[in-house]
Design a protein around this motif. Sequence first.
Motif, PDB file in Angstrom:
ATOM      1  N   LEU A  30       0.833  -1.209   0.000  1.00  0.00           N
ATOM      2  CA  LEU A  30       0.000   0.000   0.000  1.00  0.00           C
ATOM      3  C   LEU A  30       0.865   1.255   0.000  1.00  0.00           C
ATOM      4  CD1 LEU A  30      -2.881   1.249   0.288  1.00  0.00           C
ATOM      5  CD2 LEU A  30      -2.465   1.249   2.772  1.00  0.00           C
ATOM      6  N   GLU A  31       1.899   1.258   0.818  1.00  0.00           N
ATOM      7  CA  GLU A  31       2.781   2.418   0.897  1.00  0.00           C
ATOM      8  C   GLU A  31       3.480   2.673  -0.442  1.00  0.00           C
ATOM      9  OE1 GLU A  31       6.406   4.114   3.740  1.00  0.00           O
ATOM     10  OE2 GLU A  31       5.889   1.983   3.782  1.00  0.00           O
ATOM     11  N   LEU A  32       4.001   1.616  -1.063  1.00  0.00           N
ATOM     12  CA  LEU A  32       4.687   1.768  -2.342  1.00  0.00           C
ATOM     13  C   LEU A  32       3.733   2.273  -3.427  1.00  0.00           C
ATOM     14  CD1 LEU A  32       6.834  -1.489  -2.257  1.00  0.00           C
ATOM     15  CD2 LEU A  32       7.748   0.849  -2.310  1.00  0.00           C
ATOM     16  N   LEU A  33       2.523   1.754  -3.431  1.00  0.00           N
ATOM     17  CA  LEU A  33       1.544   2.200  -4.420  1.00  0.00           C
ATOM     18  C   LEU A  33       1.198   3.665  -4.215  1.00  0.00           C
ATOM     19  CD1 LEU A  33      -0.410   1.597  -6.743  1.00  0.00           C
ATOM     20  CD2 LEU A  33      -2.053   0.759  -5.044  1.00  0.00           C
ATOM     21  N   SER A  34       1.054   4.080  -2.966  1.00  0.00           N
ATOM     22  CA  SER A  34       0.698   5.479  -2.692  1.00  0.00           C
ATOM     23  C   SER A  34       1.786   6.444  -3.133  1.00  0.00           C
ATOM     24  CB  SER A  34       0.405   5.663  -1.197  1.00  0.00           C
ATOM     25  OG  SER A  34       1.600   5.581  -0.428  1.00  0.00           O
ATOM     26  N   GLU A  35       3.029   5.954  -3.180  1.00  0.00           N
ATOM     27  CA  GLU A  35       4.155   6.801  -3.576  1.00  0.00           C
ATOM     28  C   GLU A  35       4.406   6.785  -5.080  1.00  0.00           C
ATOM     29  OE1 GLU A  35       7.455   5.358  -1.365  1.00  0.00           O
ATOM     30  OE2 GLU A  35       6.638   5.945   0.599  1.00  0.00           O
ATOM     31  N   ALA A  36       3.669   5.942  -5.805  1.00  0.00           N
ATOM     32  CA  ALA A  36       3.944   5.762  -7.229  1.00  0.00           C
ATOM     33  C   ALA A  36       3.357   6.863  -8.101  1.00  0.00           C
ATOM     34  CB  ALA A  36       3.419   4.401  -7.692  1.00  0.00           C
ATOM     35  N   GLY A  37       2.440   7.644  -7.565  1.00  0.00           N
ATOM     36  CA  GLY A  37       1.841   8.704  -8.366  1.00  0.00           C
ATOM     37  C   GLY A  37       1.329   9.836  -7.503  1.00  0.00           C
ATOM     38  N   THR A  38       1.254  11.008  -8.090  1.00  0.00           N
ATOM     39  CA  THR A  38       0.748  12.172  -7.373  1.00  0.00           C
ATOM     40  C   THR A  38      -0.749  12.019  -7.116  1.00  0.00           C
ATOM     41  OG1 THR A  38       2.384  13.549  -8.487  1.00  0.00           O
ATOM     42  CG2 THR A  38       0.528  14.680  -7.441  1.00  0.00           C
ATOM     43  N   GLY A  39      -1.150  12.278  -5.888  1.00  0.00           N
ATOM     44  CA  GLY A  39      -2.569  12.234  -5.561  1.00  0.00           C
ATOM     45  C   GLY A  39      -3.134  10.852  -5.333  1.00  0.00           C
ATOM     46  N   PHE A  40      -2.264   9.853  -5.158  1.00  0.00           N
ATOM     47  CA  PHE A  40      -2.749   8.499  -4.871  1.00  0.00           C
ATOM     48  C   PHE A  40      -3.108   8.394  -3.381  1.00  0.00           C
ATOM     49  CE2 PHE A  40      -0.647   5.861  -8.517  1.00  0.00           C
ATOM     50  CZ  PHE A  40      -1.253   6.704  -9.432  1.00  0.00           C
ATOM     51  N   ASP A  41      -4.115   9.139  -2.982  1.00  0.00           N
ATOM     52  CA  ASP A  41      -4.489   9.172  -1.573  1.00  0.00           C
ATOM     53  C   ASP A  41      -5.854   8.533  -1.316  1.00  0.00           C
ATOM     54  OD1 ASP A  41      -6.008  11.048  -2.859  1.00  0.00           O
ATOM     55  OD2 ASP A  41      -5.483  12.727  -1.552  1.00  0.00           O
ATOM     56  N   ARG A  42      -6.442   7.964  -2.357  1.00  0.00           N
ATOM     57  CA  ARG A  42      -7.704   7.234  -2.212  1.00  0.00           C
ATOM     58  C   ARG A  42      -7.571   5.958  -3.041  1.00  0.00           C
ATOM     59  NH1 ARG A  42     -12.737   7.923  -0.330  1.00  0.00           N
ATOM     60  NH2 ARG A  42     -14.487   6.973  -1.443  1.00  0.00           N
TER      61      ARG A  42
ATOM     62  N   ALA B 200     -17.535  -4.669  -9.351  1.00  0.00           N
ATOM     63  CA  ALA B 200     -16.562  -4.157  -8.377  1.00  0.00           C
ATOM     64  C   ALA B 200     -15.794  -2.985  -8.970  1.00  0.00           C
ATOM     65  CB  ALA B 200     -15.607  -5.271  -7.970  1.00  0.00           C
ATOM     66  N   PHE B 201     -15.386  -3.096 -10.221  1.00  0.00           N
ATOM     67  CA  PHE B 201     -14.654  -2.001 -10.856  1.00  0.00           C
ATOM     68  C   PHE B 201     -15.568  -0.804 -11.129  1.00  0.00           C
ATOM     69  CE2 PHE B 201     -11.335  -5.084 -11.260  1.00  0.00           C
ATOM     70  CZ  PHE B 201     -10.172  -4.329 -11.351  1.00  0.00           C
ATOM     71  N   ALA B 202     -16.822  -1.065 -11.418  1.00  0.00           N
ATOM     72  CA  ALA B 202     -17.768   0.040 -11.578  1.00  0.00           C
ATOM     73  C   ALA B 202     -17.923   0.797 -10.261  1.00  0.00           C
ATOM     74  CB  ALA B 202     -19.121  -0.498 -12.056  1.00  0.00           C
ATOM     75  N   THR B 203     -17.917   0.060  -9.153  1.00  0.00           N
ATOM     76  CA  THR B 203     -17.977   0.696  -7.834  1.00  0.00           C
ATOM     77  C   THR B 203     -16.744   1.563  -7.597  1.00  0.00           C
ATOM     78  OG1 THR B 203     -19.298  -1.107  -6.905  1.00  0.00           O
ATOM     79  CG2 THR B 203     -18.067   0.261  -5.346  1.00  0.00           C
ATOM     80  N   MET B 204     -15.581   1.053  -7.963  1.00  0.00           N
ATOM     81  CA  MET B 204     -14.353   1.835  -7.804  1.00  0.00           C
ATOM     82  C   MET B 204     -14.424   3.137  -8.597  1.00  0.00           C
ATOM     83  SD  MET B 204     -11.496  -1.196  -8.176  1.00  0.00           S
ATOM     84  CE  MET B 204     -11.834  -2.832  -7.525  1.00  0.00           C
ATOM     85  N   GLN B 205     -14.994   3.060  -9.794  1.00  0.00           N
ATOM     86  CA  GLN B 205     -15.111   4.270 -10.616  1.00  0.00           C
ATOM     87  C   GLN B 205     -16.037   5.279  -9.954  1.00  0.00           C
ATOM     88  OE1 GLN B 205     -17.243   4.037 -14.430  1.00  0.00           O
ATOM     89  NE2 GLN B 205     -15.471   5.042 -15.378  1.00  0.00           N
ATOM     90  N   ARG B 206     -17.166   4.808  -9.429  1.00  0.00           N
ATOM     91  CA  ARG B 206     -18.103   5.715  -8.749  1.00  0.00           C
ATOM     92  C   ARG B 206     -17.470   6.355  -7.532  1.00  0.00           C
ATOM     93  NH1 ARG B 206     -21.712   1.481  -9.691  1.00  0.00           N
ATOM     94  NH2 ARG B 206     -21.594   0.830  -7.500  1.00  0.00           N
ATOM     95  N   GLU B 207     -16.617   5.588  -6.844  1.00  0.00           N
ATOM     96  CA  GLU B 207     -15.969   6.095  -5.636  1.00  0.00           C
ATOM     97  C   GLU B 207     -14.783   6.998  -5.954  1.00  0.00           C
ATOM     98  OE1 GLU B 207     -16.777   5.620  -2.464  1.00  0.00           O
ATOM     99  OE2 GLU B 207     -18.503   4.321  -2.826  1.00  0.00           O
ATOM    100  N   ASP B 208     -14.447   7.130  -7.238  1.00  0.00           N
ATOM    101  CA  ASP B 208     -13.358   7.994  -7.694  1.00  0.00           C
ATOM    102  C   ASP B 208     -12.035   7.652  -7.014  1.00  0.00           C
ATOM    103  OD1 ASP B 208     -12.241  10.041  -9.222  1.00  0.00           O
ATOM    104  OD2 ASP B 208     -12.507  11.525  -7.631  1.00  0.00           O
ATOM    105  N   VAL B 209     -11.730   6.336  -6.958  1.00  0.00           N
ATOM    106  CA  VAL B 209     -10.440   5.933  -6.394  1.00  0.00           C
ATOM    107  C   VAL B 209      -9.343   6.232  -7.404  1.00  0.00           C
ATOM    108  CG1 VAL B 209     -11.501   4.148  -4.964  1.00  0.00           C
ATOM    109  CG2 VAL B 209     -10.639   3.555  -7.243  1.00  0.00           C
ATOM    110  N   LYS B 210      -8.130   6.414  -6.912  1.00  0.00           N
ATOM    111  CA  LYS B 210      -7.010   6.801  -7.759  1.00  0.00           C
ATOM    112  C   LYS B 210      -6.109   5.617  -8.140  1.00  0.00           C
ATOM    113  CE  LYS B 210      -8.491  10.963  -7.271  1.00  0.00           C
ATOM    114  NZ  LYS B 210      -9.308  11.538  -8.352  1.00  0.00           N
ATOM    115  N   ALA B 211      -6.205   4.520  -7.388  1.00  0.00           N
ATOM    116  CA  ALA B 211      -5.354   3.357  -7.643  1.00  0.00           C
ATOM    117  C   ALA B 211      -5.999   2.135  -6.999  1.00  0.00           C
ATOM    118  CB  ALA B 211      -3.946   3.576  -7.106  1.00  0.00           C
TER     119      ALA B 211
END
Length: 330
Positions: free
Chosen positions: A156-168, A212-223
Amino acid sequence: MVISRRSFIACLGALLGPRAADAQRSGHVPRIGILCPHRLSGARGMPRDVFEHALGGLGWTPGSNVELEYRDAEKNDDALAEGAAGLIRLNVDVIVTCGGRATRGAQQSTNAIPIVMSATSDPNRSDFFFDMLLNGRRDNVTGVVLLTTGAGPRALELLSEAGTGFDRIAILWDIRTPSHSAKLKTVEDAARSLRIQVRPVGVRSLSDLPSAFATMQREDVKALLVLGSPYFFAERGRIVELATRYRLPSMFDSRDATEAGGLMSYSANHAALYRRAAGYVDKLLRGARPADLAIEQLSQFELVINLKTAKALGLTIPPSVLQRADQLIK
């Protein structure tokens, strides 16, 4: 008197199992049995080339001065016990096992043949490994356990550092996998420390993945972080396809998924695990006793990044993350 099949197999192991030290007999070509459970849908099992290369470096050449007998079995206790019995009937000198169930199946089948386990486990969630690692209840078993404690939070930590704004970040977890509830909690606890919002999305079957992926899109997740599961491994191609369609940077627990087009993976280094297992086999064939060889607790992981996927996503991964990668797919 009624004797259960498992009891019969254990008796058979005691009668037929030779000592590993017999490998030193003049003219005797030692035989190694390898017992691994099937993984689902064509997944890779033991990396045979890695194991055999490691043996070769220790002086054991398959087909020349050592014989290898590979046995794959369904991932259930009876099938693995029968696989172990088949190896016992071949008079193998050592049994190498992949994973906890295979180790348990071999241990219940023989107390005479040395067993080298090569497994990944979180001992905090495994009574079997807890007993062997901490209480020494292992009889004829030795080998290597690759500890996975903390892998999810680190991914999780590595993924959050992989791109700007990966906070959700969405967490895809498998409701059918018994360990996932505990793994999910560990990742959620880490997310609070890292000040990352996570959105767990659970599925029960392949048919649940599109919604599940449609839910992720609605939730506006970044990664997306995908928790490790045999089912997810089997369907890694489908998950990668959906992540690509929804343009979600993804982190998996298997390099196979990254090679299939996922963005990143943080996974146990199985090559290191089986190289260490080969070292134990070497010692046993040269006369060591399992009880004299401590079980090694290994903690070794590899970060793989697919730069082609990053480019397709329009993502520039920071040098600080790239420098930590064990492999870059270009």
